[in-house]
Motif scaffolding. Structure first.
Motif, PDB file in Angstrom:
ATOM      1  N   ASN A 209      52.640  22.796  97.139  1.00  0.00           N
ATOM      2  CA  ASN A 209      51.365  22.061  98.587  1.00  0.00           C
ATOM      3  C   ASN A 209      50.154  22.373  97.719  1.00  0.00           C
ATOM      4  OD1 ASN A 209      53.589  22.019 100.088  1.00  0.00           O
ATOM      5  ND2 ASN A 209      53.410  22.675 101.903  1.00  0.00           N
ATOM      6  N   PHE A 210      49.136  21.180  98.152  1.00  0.00           N
ATOM      7  CA  PHE A 210      48.097  20.957  97.585  1.00  0.00           C
ATOM      8  C   PHE A 210      47.059  20.425  98.899  1.00  0.00           C
ATOM      9  CE2 PHE A 210      50.285  17.729  95.924  1.00  0.00           C
ATOM     10  CZ  PHE A 210      49.667  16.731  95.820  1.00  0.00           C
ATOM     11  N   ARG A 211      45.978  20.584  98.342  1.00  0.00           N
ATOM     12  CA  ARG A 211      44.755  19.737  98.949  1.00  0.00           C
ATOM     13  C   ARG A 211      44.230  19.202  98.921  1.00  0.00           C
ATOM     14  NH1 ARG A 211      43.314  20.699 104.606  1.00  0.00           N
ATOM     15  NH2 ARG A 211      44.751  22.302 105.006  1.00  0.00           N
ATOM     16  N   LEU A 212      43.383  18.466  99.288  1.00  0.00           N
ATOM     17  CA  LEU A 212      42.686  17.329  98.032  1.00  0.00           C
ATOM     18  C   LEU A 212      41.738  17.323  99.329  1.00  0.00           C
ATOM     19  CD1 LEU A 212      44.750  14.372  97.367  1.00  0.00           C
ATOM     20  CD2 LEU A 212      44.201  16.068  95.705  1.00  0.00           C
ATOM     21  N   VAL A 306      52.485  13.157 102.104  1.00  0.00           N
ATOM     22  CA  VAL A 306      51.335  13.359 102.594  1.00  0.00           C
ATOM     23  C   VAL A 306      51.053  13.471 103.840  1.00  0.00           C
ATOM     24  CG1 VAL A 306      48.603  12.081 103.870  1.00  0.00           C
ATOM     25  CG2 VAL A 306      50.220  11.401 101.646  1.00  0.00           C
ATOM     26  N   LEU A 307      51.075  15.746 103.961  1.00  0.00           N
ATOM     27  CA  LEU A 307      52.123  16.449 105.696  1.00  0.00           C
ATOM     28  C   LEU A 307      50.703  16.320 105.916  1.00  0.00           C
ATOM     29  CD1 LEU A 307      53.242  19.249 103.975  1.00  0.00           C
ATOM     30  CD2 LEU A 307      54.585  16.710 104.069  1.00  0.00           C
ATOM     31  N   SER A 308      49.434  16.044 106.223  1.00  0.00           N
ATOM     32  CA  SER A 308      48.041  15.801 106.674  1.00  0.00           C
ATOM     33  C   SER A 308      46.920  15.020 106.109  1.00  0.00           C
ATOM     34  CB  SER A 308      47.732  17.466 107.212  1.00  0.00           C
ATOM     35  OG  SER A 308      47.180  18.017 106.447  1.00  0.00           O
ATOM     36  N   PHE A 309      46.227  14.499 107.149  1.00  0.00           N
ATOM     37  CA  PHE A 309      45.127  14.105 106.249  1.00  0.00           C
ATOM     38  C   PHE A 309      43.760  13.690 108.077  1.00  0.00           C
ATOM     39  CE2 PHE A 309      42.291  10.701 105.174  1.00  0.00           C
ATOM     40  CZ  PHE A 309      41.935  10.194 103.911  1.00  0.00           C
ATOM     41  N   LEU A 310      42.883  14.345 107.399  1.00  0.00           N
ATOM     42  CA  LEU A 310      41.623  14.421 108.637  1.00  0.00           C
ATOM     43  C   LEU A 310      40.395  14.310 108.183  1.00  0.00           C
ATOM     44  CD1 LEU A 310      40.947  15.806 111.521  1.00  0.00           C
ATOM     45  CD2 LEU A 310      40.526  17.583 110.541  1.00  0.00           C
ATOM     46  N   THR A 311      39.436  13.189 108.993  1.00  0.00           N
ATOM     47  CA  THR A 311      38.211  12.980 108.414  1.00  0.00           C
ATOM     48  C   THR A 311      37.338  12.223 109.737  1.00  0.00           C
ATOM     49  OG1 THR A 311      37.031  11.059 107.137  1.00  0.00           O
ATOM     50  CG2 THR A 311      39.209   9.848 107.698  1.00  0.00           C
ATOM     51  N   GLY A 312      36.623  12.481 109.744  1.00  0.00           N
ATOM     52  CA  GLY A 312      36.192  12.030 111.613  1.00  0.00           C
ATOM     53  C   GLY A 312      36.968  13.051 112.703  1.00  0.00           C
ATOM     54  N   ASN A 313      36.641  12.668 113.242  1.00  0.00           N
ATOM     55  CA  ASN A 313      37.142  13.242 114.885  1.00  0.00           C
ATOM     56  C   ASN A 313      38.094  12.200 115.226  1.00  0.00           C
ATOM     57  OD1 ASN A 313      37.523  14.130 117.601  1.00  0.00           O
ATOM     58  ND2 ASN A 313      35.437  14.777 117.665  1.00  0.00           N
ATOM     59  N   PRO A 314      39.178  12.319 115.338  1.00  0.00           N
ATOM     60  CA  PRO A 314      40.688  11.672 115.831  1.00  0.00           C
ATOM     61  C   PRO A 314      40.609  11.576 117.039  1.00  0.00           C
ATOM     62  CG  PRO A 314      41.354  12.934 113.719  1.00  0.00           C
ATOM     63  CD  PRO A 314      40.333  13.142 113.500  1.00  0.00           C
ATOM     64  N   ALA A 325      36.287  14.525 103.932  1.00  0.00           N
ATOM     65  CA  ALA A 325      38.043  14.398 104.195  1.00  0.00           C
ATOM     66  C   ALA A 325      38.941  15.187 103.748  1.00  0.00           C
ATOM     67  CB  ALA A 325      38.027  12.563 104.079  1.00  0.00           C
ATOM     68  N   THR A 326      39.973  15.297 104.089  1.00  0.00           N
ATOM     69  CA  THR A 326      40.410  16.521 103.499  1.00  0.00           C
ATOM     70  C   THR A 326      42.087  16.553 103.639  1.00  0.00           C
ATOM     71  OG1 THR A 326      40.888  18.911 103.678  1.00  0.00           O
ATOM     72  CG2 THR A 326      40.681  17.706 105.400  1.00  0.00           C
ATOM     73  N   ALA A 327      42.954  16.439 102.929  1.00  0.00           N
ATOM     74  CA  ALA A 327      44.386  16.065 103.059  1.00  0.00           C
ATOM     75  C   ALA A 327      45.328  17.323 102.721  1.00  0.00           C
ATOM     76  CB  ALA A 327      44.531  14.398 102.851  1.00  0.00           C
ATOM     77  N   VAL A 328      46.563  17.332 103.278  1.00  0.00           N
ATOM     78  CA  VAL A 328      47.171  18.515 102.536  1.00  0.00           C
ATOM     79  C   VAL A 328      48.516  17.666 101.988  1.00  0.00           C
ATOM     80  CG1 VAL A 328      48.870  20.520 102.798  1.00  0.00           C
ATOM     81  CG2 VAL A 328      46.637  19.946 104.088  1.00  0.00           C
ATOM     82  N   CYS A 329      49.025  17.716 100.568  1.00  0.00           N
ATOM     83  CA  CYS A 329      49.737  16.948  99.992  1.00  0.00           C
ATOM     84  C   CYS A 329      51.155  17.545  99.463  1.00  0.00           C
ATOM     85  CB  CYS A 329      49.030  15.870  99.611  1.00  0.00           C
ATOM     86  SG  CYS A 329      47.823  15.395  99.159  1.00  0.00           S
TER      87      CYS A 329
END
Length: 474
Positions: A209-212, A306-314, A325-329
């Motif tokens: 697992n890694f975070r971008l 791509v396990l999660s993707f977050l930017t702004g306020n969903p 913006a951040t994502a866990v892959c």
């Protein structure tokens, strides 16, 4: 006593209701390892479930301190009958994930074993209480059939933290390596290929697992006032990820791909058809590496998710350009992948494609493992499974998911043979987890045969394995 007589005796014991009673007692222990207020329940699983079962068969038991998480100790149970006999290592974990009581169907509870439509429902029935209860029951049947002997030496390592990624397991196996000193490893976890097909798998895919992340600025800015002038981290990160894996799931960076499948692996996987269960999701044939069968994609190749993707306020999107913006892959990978250089490979790829603004962090992973599928031990297990069930078993070079098998295969250097007693739609880690009664019964027949035959011809089986290894193996 013949092999068939021992199996018949074991199945009669199962049909009498004894197995259900034992499993019900174990399910009733709320051994949720991810909760800090369940420490006493976890200890109770050792004291009320594992230790009495081992002591009834003449094992010595010892609780081993966990150097990483003191609240999740290990249990070592061992029985030596003769130093010249083979030593078999087994494994089980007594912990479960959160019960999630409120989300179970009406009439079902995670802590009460309930029989419904050919299944036993309860937390741990599939993962892992039901599975190690099958194996302990088989061992007990052989022990009594041989009048207080197994015919081989046996050591079990049990833990209470598998659902927390097994903290301390590697360190304890390093510590206990000389004491375990086993010749082969047999255990049960994970699912069969399908409910109707007994399965043997020889290892597991690894996982990294890694975070971008892109931190463009400290706050968000109005998209009408600043759109076209300020970079959008969400857009940039989406494109950065698309440079790693495309819109059809094909990995775009060569360093994250495995070596080509060997002819022997292709032959093994040609007999495998995943996702056959009525409750399995519909698969997408066009997804993933082109040119591979479904089995080859799942058991012989790597996948980047791509396990999660977050930017702004969903939850409450604003008319603003987000500042971050951040994502866990996640990379699931097979043996032969240079996974320990993933961070360097991804960093170089992102830089080369104009995404130097992306930071890479929280990289953590476990190795892939695969015991030699051409080893005589594999042929022995497959033949025993066939004889015990009358069904052709499925051979998987590795599980599609991950288990702490690298500890047993790597640190302890053991041939690893996994015989699962669950199926893909068991509800593992979800509400309404269940164990199919027919699989548990069939699993008992399989494990009783395996343990009985180890006592009959264990030395011969090991000699053939060692001869194969000396000849270079696969």
């Amino acid at each position: 006593m013949t092999t068939q007589q021992v199996i018949a005796q074991a199945l009669a014991w199962f049909d009498s209701g004894h197995f259900k009673r034992v499993l019900a007692e174990r399910v009733a222990i709320a051994s949720e390892s991810q909760r800090s207020d369940r420490d006493e329940e976890l200890k109770r699983y050792y004291n009320d479930a594992f230790i009495p079962a081992f002591q009834e068969m003449g094992f010595t038991t010892e609780v081993i301190a966990n150097p990483v998480n003191a609240a999740r100790p290990f249990l070592l149970a061992s029985r030596e009958e003769d130093a010249s006999l083979p030593t078999v290592m087994c494994y089980g974990h007594g912990d479960v994930v959160f019960g999630d009581d409120a989300r179970w169907s009406d009439g079902l509870s995670p802590w009460t074993l309930t029989e419904r439509d050919g299944s036993w429902y309860g937390r741990g029935t599939a993962d892992n209480k039901g599975q190690h209860t099958v194996n302990l029951a088989a061992l007990e049947q052989v022990y009594h059939a041989r009048n207080g002997r197994l015919g081989f030496n046996c050591v079990w390592l049990c833990e209470l933290g598998e659902e927390m990624s097994s903290p301390g397991l590697a360190a304890v196996c390093e510590q206990l390596k000389a004491r375990i000193d086993a010749d082969l490893f047999i255990a049960s976890d994970g699912p069969r290929l399908s409910a109707d097909r007994p399965t043997l798998f020889l290892g597991s895919r690894g996982c990294v697992n890694f975070r971008l992340t892109i931190n463009a600025r400290a706050k968000d800015y109005h998209s009408g006032n600043w759109g076209g002038l300020l970079s959008n981290p969400g857009t940039q990160l989406a494109n950065a990820i698309a440079s790693l894996v495309d819109g059809k799931g094909e990995i775009q960076i060569a360093a994250l791909k495995p070596p080509a499948l060997t002819p022997s692996l292709k032959t093994i996987l040609a007999d495998i058809t995943p996702a056959r269960g009525e409750n399995d999701p519909a698969t997408d044939p066009a997804w993933g590496e082109p040119g591979l069968s479904a089995a080859e994609k799942l058991f012989g190749w790597n996948t980047l998710e791509v396990l999660s993707f977050l930017t702004g306020n969903p939850a409450q999107p604003m008319n603003a350009i987000p500042g971050q913006a951040t994502a866990v892959c996640q990379l699931r990978f097979v043996v032969g992948t240079d996974w320990q250089r993933l961070e360097q490979a991804v960093r170089a790829h992102l830089d080369a494609h104009g995404f130097s603004m992306v930071t890479l962090s929280e990289v953590r992973g476990t190795p892939a493992t695969r015991f030699d599928p051409t080893d005589p031990l594999v042929d022995w297990v497959l033949a025993a499974m066939n004889d015990a069930t009358g069904k052709k078993p499925a051979l998987l070079p590795n599980l599609g998911g991950s288990l702490p098998n690298d500890v047993f295969a790597g640190i302890l250097g053991l041939p690893t043979l996994w015989v699962p007693h669950s199926y893909p739609a068991c509800g593992q880690h979800a509400p309404d987890e269940h164990l199919l009664i027919a699989i548990a019964r069939e699993g008992l027949a399989i494990m009783t045969r395996l343990f009985w035959e180890l006592g009959e011809k264990g030395r011969e089986l090991l000699a053939r394995h060692q001869q194969h290894q000396a000849g270079g193996g696969q």
